[in-house]
Design an enzyme around this catalytic site. Structure first.
Site, PDB file in Angstrom:
ATOM      1  N   GLU A  54      10.955  26.405  12.749  1.00  0.00           N
ATOM      2  CA  GLU A  54      10.597  27.241  13.912  1.00  0.00           C
ATOM      3  C   GLU A  54      11.532  26.872  15.061  1.00  0.00           C
ATOM      4  O   GLU A  54      11.698  25.683  15.359  1.00  0.00           O
ATOM      5  CB  GLU A  54       9.147  27.000  14.325  1.00  0.00           C
ATOM      6  CG  GLU A  54       8.721  27.889  15.485  1.00  0.00           C
ATOM      7  CD  GLU A  54       7.342  27.544  16.033  1.00  0.00           C
ATOM      8  OE1 GLU A  54       6.926  28.197  17.003  1.00  0.00           O
ATOM      9  OE2 GLU A  54       6.702  26.618  15.502  1.00  0.00           O
ATOM     10  N   ARG A 280       4.955  14.247   2.743  1.00  0.00           N
ATOM     11  CA  ARG A 280       5.686  14.176   4.004  1.00  0.00           C
ATOM     12  C   ARG A 280       6.281  12.788   4.181  1.00  0.00           C
ATOM     13  O   ARG A 280       5.712  11.790   3.748  1.00  0.00           O
ATOM     14  CB  ARG A 280       4.728  14.497   5.161  1.00  0.00           C
ATOM     15  CG  ARG A 280       5.399  14.624   6.529  1.00  0.00           C
ATOM     16  CD  ARG A 280       4.359  14.970   7.583  1.00  0.00           C
ATOM     17  NE  ARG A 280       3.305  13.976   7.637  1.00  0.00           N
ATOM     18  CZ  ARG A 280       2.040  14.246   7.921  1.00  0.00           C
ATOM     19  NH1 ARG A 280       1.659  15.474   8.144  1.00  0.00           N
ATOM     20  NH2 ARG A 280       1.143  13.269   7.970  1.00  0.00           N
ATOM     21  N   LYS A 290       7.445  17.689  17.387  1.00  0.00           N
ATOM     22  CA  LYS A 290       8.265  18.375  18.401  1.00  0.00           C
ATOM     23  C   LYS A 290       7.526  18.466  19.731  1.00  0.00           C
ATOM     24  O   LYS A 290       8.147  18.442  20.797  1.00  0.00           O
ATOM     25  CB  LYS A 290       8.670  19.758  17.897  1.00  0.00           C
ATOM     26  CG  LYS A 290       9.796  19.713  16.879  1.00  0.00           C
ATOM     27  CD  LYS A 290      10.334  21.080  16.550  1.00  0.00           C
ATOM     28  CE  LYS A 290       9.391  21.860  15.683  1.00  0.00           C
ATOM     29  NZ  LYS A 290       9.977  23.130  15.216  1.00  0.00           N
TER      30      LYS A 290
END
Length: 810
Positions: A54, A280, A290
């Site tokens: 994104e 992950r 972020k």
């Protein structure tokens, strides 16, 4: 000076890029096993993957692992990889971030050609699919508040309750949805929900939100839309639109796969993509949210997204890390089905390993103390080597050969350094009142200057506060003895410079808490925005106040003529390069890329020797920290074990895991040294760890070497090898015996594989001509055809190479 070319431009093809060169070793994990199976049974004509960031921030080291897995899997199987900007949440997204993401990935060496996609380009198509679901009775407009919706969904023990608006008819739903698009309603007044199963134990299936009203300016679409699709709706649709075959995402989306599959079925996509999850990878002493990285920037805790202490790829570039080092790290940490916190030493050592063969050695004094050599009458010109003897070698053509394949003339492998009457040494290299064990310069003591001889300290001057300001010394004959060696810079030629000494940004391994998997995820598809949840500032208390130290000193004159992007090893100080932002002209600013050794780890070890508070002692046979938890620092004995294992060939990430686990180490004790050791170590860590700890493994490590040899020679596929490994572990039978008894050997030599490839090309002349005419994406189609023709016996990695050679030869 000629130095090794650390960052050669990438070509247009992934195979020739820095990424492909560094990642040339074949990926071997459960996802590649699925890919191989899908190619063998003809489920897909070719492999298509995508990396979907994104554009609401810059890429960071956590993204590196995901992008490597997405892109390298496609490269390995002759497929196609896409870059997708998942820009369906207007808040926080920008063209700046989109451009930055693409620039950072190109820096890594990835080249997706024309296959770049923006989700926002398909807003109209998403909307049409939403209307299709409404017409099918699979979606409805709900008008309850967010709080009421959450209450009606129930919980893990209570099924959901239907909203009073769940049975609106198709026409009413279509009318309301179209009016939502037209902007007739306020934000939050209505949402579009999928009508799935309110009693499902998977909460994601309890009528998830597909669209919400959000009035915000979109950086590409402007104000054309006031409704935006949710991640769970948009993401699978975009995969299908692009023709993605294997959609890889991290483990927190495992429950979301049910929505993914539901949409593919209800909208009848064929062939359809499938979602696969991997564990992950978190990194110690680092934040990769972020949202929190933005807090660091906006709060002034760092100078920006490219502050060299940040984990962003933009920051790592400014720090001086090379793309080869980042990709080597991504390759080392591996793929698994569980979350894992990676020891940051793995990343730091990847950077050191890369720079050790690229960085010429020069001298710089960071905190100078002036020394006058009283008996030196004339300046001496010295010839000092850029490269130590263990880094360079003589090549057949008389040039000096560097380990990375570059060569230089002998005259270029040394530089001139002038020893003048006045020199600078490090202030810490002289002590007027030395502590016990001090081996540098002391009053009346001697020390060797690097490449220049031995000096004796005769007397020193101090200021009013007693600080030493000037040292007077004598240059001795070569027959003199000295206990230590220090670096220096001649004062007459010294170039003033600023030195920025970067350290870890956080003081603790896990700044977000003891259980990172329990934290609010950075990306929450259940919420209206991709980055949502309460603002968390607790991590800020763990900031390291000493993460940046600035000094002013001198560097030797030889650097003046070097390219500005030269990476150096300043002797005894670390790896440095000129800051590309602040170092201009005569104003030299050098940033430290990495220390020479893990000084932080040494500090931790020293502290680990302090008395422990009374309490319950851990079991001696306790397993390592749970996946996703924080690993303790390695003890000196464990570090020695890591060194031993890596020398035997084990990957560093595997070695560090093995060193922490006595059970795994004991199993590996009788493994056969040699070329197969790395594969056996990898199987021990990634395939056998759980049954070994449970005590159910009946095979010996020594029995695995023949199987590893068969895999390396291409005699068995990775899928067959893992299947045989699991069966041998349970039965105790030698794996090679299973392969021989059941005829599992691939049995395809190069000649046989080339014959099969030639037959496939002959049977598909139109596709062959199209490939040679520029449609290189057909390589995936040919790979599938060859795998079927070989009845699954060919190793996909070998197939891709033989295929491409045959196609290009025409």
């Amino acid at each position: 000076m000629t130095v090794p070319d650390a960052d050669k431009p990438s070509s247009a093809t992934p195979e020739a890029s820095p990424a492909a060169r560094v990642a040339s070793a074949q990926l071997d994990n459960y996802i590649t096993e699925i890919v191989e199976r899908d190619l063998q049974n003809g489920k897909y004509a070719g492999i298509v993957t995508r990396f979907p960031p994104e554009p609401n921030g810059y890429l960071h080291l956590g993204h590196t692992f995901a992008s490597f897995l997405d892109f390298q899997t496609a490269v390995q199987y002759g497929g196609r990889y896409h870059l997708r900007l998942d820009d369906t949440n207007p808040e926080g997204e920008s063209q700046e971030f989109a451009d930055g993401i693409m620039a950072d990935l190109r820096w890594l060496g990835w080249d997706w050609g024309e296959n770049v996609f923006y989700a926002s380009d398909n807003f109209e198509r998403y909307y049409a699919y939403a209307e299709q679901l409404i017409r099918q009775g699979d979606a409805y407009v709900d008008s309850v508040s967010g709080e009421e919706m959450a209450r009606l969904r129930g919980d893990a023990h209570t099924p959901g309750t239907p909203s009073p608006y769940r049975e609106r008819d198709v026409e009413e739903n279509l009318d309301l949805f179209r009016r939502m698009r037209a902007g007739e309603f306020a934000d939050g007044a209505h949402v579009l929900r999928g009508k799935i199963d309110l009693s499902s134990p998977n909460m994601k299936l309890r009528d998830p939100v597909l669209y919400r009203i959000k009035r915000a300016w979109h950086y590409r679409a402007g104000d054309a839309w006031c409704i935006y699709p949710m991640y769970d709706f948009q993401h699978p649709l975009q995969d299908a639109i692009e023709g993605v075959t294997h959609s890889m995402c991290s483990l927190e989306f495992v429950d979301n796969r049910a929505i993914y599959d539901w949409l593919m079925e209800r909208l009848s996509f064929a062939p359809r993509p499938h979602q696969y999850e991997f564990g992950r990878r978190s990194l110690e002493y680092t934040i990769v949210s972020k949202r929190k990285l933005r807090q660091l920037v906006e709060g002034g805790h760092v100078s920006g997204w490219d502050d060299p202490r940040m984990p962003t790829l933009r920051a790592q570039q400014r720090l001086g890390v090379t793309p080869q080092a980042v990709l080597a790290f991504a390759r080392q940490i591996g793929v698994s089905r569980t979350n894992r916190t990676v020891d940051i030493a793995v990343y730091e050592n990847a950077v050191r390993d890369d720079l050790n063969h690229k960085a010429p050695r020069v001298m710089a004094v960071l905190e100078p103390l002036r020394v006058t050599l009283e008996n030196l009458e004339e300046t001496r010109t010295l010839q000092l080597p850029y490269w130590p003897h263990d880094v360079v070698a003589a090549s057949a053509d008389g040039l000096v050969a560097l380990p990375d394949g570059d060569r230089m003339a002998p005259a270029q492998a040394v530089r001139e350094v002038r020893l003048t009457r006045d020199i600078f040494i490090e202030r810490e290299d002289f002590s007027a009142d030395p502590p016990k064990g001090y081996k540098r310069l002391t009053p009346g003591g001697t020390v060797r200057l690097r490449g220049a001889g031995i000096i004796r300290a005769d007397r020193f001057d101090t200021d009013d506060d007693g600080n030493v300001t000037h040292l007077h010394a004598t240059l001795l004959d070569e027959g003199a003895k000295a206990g230590g060696v220090i670096h220096w810079v001649g004062a007459q030629d010294a170039i003033p410079a600023e030195f920025r000494l970067y350290d870890r940004l956080f003081r603790v391994p896990n700044p977000e808490g003891e259980h990172p998997d329990d934290m609010v995820p950075d990306f929450d598809p259940e919420q209206p925005g991709h980055e949502s949840g309460p603002l968390d500032t607790g991590f800020l208390r763990h900031l390291n106040p000493d993460s940046l130290r600035v000094t002013r000193g001198y560097v030797e004159a030889s650097v003046a003529a070097d390219p500005h992007d030269t990476r150096y090893q300043f002797e005894r100080q670390g790896y440095f390069w000129r800051d590309p932002v602040d170092s201009r002209g005569d104003a030299l600013v050098f940033g430290r890329i990495m220390t020479l050794k893990d000084a932080w780890g040494q500090t931790q070890k020293a502290e680990s020797g302090k008395p422990k508070p009374a309490g319950k002692k851990p079991r001696a046979d306790a397993a390592p920290a749970a996946s996703g938890g924080v690993q303790p620092a390695l003890t000196p004995q464990q570090e020695a074990e890591v060194t031993r294992l890596t020398r035997l060939g084990a990957a560093e990430g595997d070695a560090r895991t093995l060193a922490r686990d006595e059970t795994l180490l004991a199993f590996l004790a009788d493994a056969t040294p040699g070329e197969t050791f790395a594969q056996v170590a990898s199987w021990t860590v990634n395939d056998l760890a759980t049954p070994l700890r449970a005590g159910t493994v009946r095979v010996r490590a020594a029995d695995l070497a023949p199987l590893a040899g068969l895999l390396a020679a291409g005699k068995v596929t990775s899928r067959v090898a893992r299947d045989v490994l699991a069966r041998a572990a349970e039965s105790g039978e030698a794996p090679a015996a299973i392969v021989e008894r059941e005829g599992l050997s691939a049995g395809l030599d190069d000649a046989e594989l080339e014959r099969i490839v030639a037959g496939v090309l002959a049977n598909h002349p139109a596709e062959t001509e199209a490939y040679r005419g520029g449609k290189t994406a057909l390589l995936g189609f040919f790979t599938g055809q060859v795998m079927r023709a070989s009845r699954g016996k060919a190793e996909p990695g070998r197939v891709a190479g033989v295929l491409k050679a045959a196609l290009d030869a025409g």
